[in-house]
Design a protein around this motif. Structure first.
Motif, PDB file in Angstrom:
ATOM      1  N   ALA A   1       0.762  -1.182  -0.143  1.00 42.73           N
ATOM      2  CA  ALA A   1       0.184  -0.266  -0.058  1.00 42.73           C
ATOM      3  C   ALA A   1       1.078   1.530  -0.111  1.00 42.73           C
TER       4      ALA A   1
ATOM      5  N   LEU B   1      -1.807   4.363   2.751  1.00 47.04           N
ATOM      6  CA  LEU B   1      -2.495   4.811   2.061  1.00 47.04           C
ATOM      7  C   LEU B   1      -2.083   6.341   1.090  1.00 47.04           C
TER       8      LEU B   1
ATOM      9  N   PRO C   1      -4.532   0.627  -3.605  1.00 45.61           N
ATOM     10  CA  PRO C   1      -4.381  -0.953  -2.823  1.00 45.61           C
ATOM     11  C   PRO C   1      -5.741  -1.945  -2.384  1.00 45.61           C
TER      12      PRO C   1
ATOM     13  N   LEU D   1      -1.055  -8.240   3.289  1.00 46.64           N
ATOM     14  CA  LEU D   1      -0.878  -5.922   2.443  1.00 46.64           C
ATOM     15  C   LEU D   1       0.718  -6.027   3.187  1.00 46.64           C
TER      16      LEU D   1
END
Length: 247
Positions: free
Chosen positions: A59, A73, A79, A95
């Motif tokens: 991300a 983010l 993502p 992630l």
């Protein structure tokens, strides 16, 4: 609602904005996001993503600055779109991938690809960019022309969808999203600001799945303010959800 695909299908029929950011000229609607999740799931299937496959997603902003760090983010939810698209295919998504990636597919900002060592069988897709590497697919360009229908994967509630501190199933993530929305009184009038890295299950549930279930809006970026924050510490919003308290 049994699997994450049900949540996305419901979003496809929902009106209103799912995401907003100060850097965006217009909000990002529920319907458009759900359609792009489906397109992404169909694209990933071309790269071998199926039931039980592993997908590593980094991300970050599409065009990271020097001070940006993986896990946080930017103003775009790409993502999160990839996470749900891969989960709809039956994949398990990480992630917070390590520096040496061993997965069926690897997705990251183009500017950060050289931070990661990829296994010989790993297919790489980049967002943002562009990249000069001919072995790397450009996610936005390829997903744009994909089929805007729900991917055909067979997924059950007990199937794993997210690898974090442990493995979490579709059913566990959905149940947690229901609890968060109820415990924190999140509804369609709320705007949930993500002020934590989305590397763990708690941030994903509180910052994406619970707002989607409640019909709320998710606030991305640092400049806009919401009514609820997903944050480990202080935040300008009146209510705060600590990611570590969710699961």
């Amino acid at each position: 609602m049994q699997v994450l695909g049900d949540l996305v299908a419901e979003a496809r029929e929902r009106e209103g904005a799912l995401f907003r950011a100060a850097e965006r000229s217009a909000p990002y609607s529920y319907a458009d996001f759900a359609t792009n999740v489906w397109k992404t799931g169909n694209l990933l299937r071309h790269y071998g993503v199926r039931e039980g496959a592993r997908v590593a997603v980094v991300a970050g902003p599409k065009d990271p600055d020097d001070g940006d760090e993986p896990g946080w983010l930017g103003p775009e939810p790409t993502p999160l779109q990839v996470f749900l698209g891969a989960a709809l295919d039956g994949a398990v998504v990480d992630l917070d991938p390590p520096g040496a990636v061993d997965a069926t597919a690897f997705v990251a900002p183009a500017a950060w690809l050289d931070r990661y060592e990829r296994g010989p069988g790993t297919k790489t897709l980049a967002y943002g960019g562009p990249t000069e590497d001919p072995t790397v697919a450009q996610l936005e360009r390829e997903a744009w022309s994909e089929n805007p229908l729900q991917p055909p994967g067979e997924v059950a509630p007990d199937d794993h969808a997210l690898a974090a501190d442990e493995l979490y199933s579709h059913g566990e993530l959905l149940a947690a999203s229901r609890r968060v929305a109820a415990d924190h009184d999140i509804d369609e009038d709320d705007a949930v600001a993500i002020r934590a890295p989305v590397t763990g299950a708690g941030a994903v549930v509180a910052g994406l799945l619970a707002p989607m279930r409640a019909g709320a809006t998710v606030v991305l970026g640092d400049e806009a303010e919401g009514t609820v924050a997903v944050a480990a510490g202080d935040a300008p919003e009146g209510r705060t959800i600590a990611p570590e308290s969710v699961l």
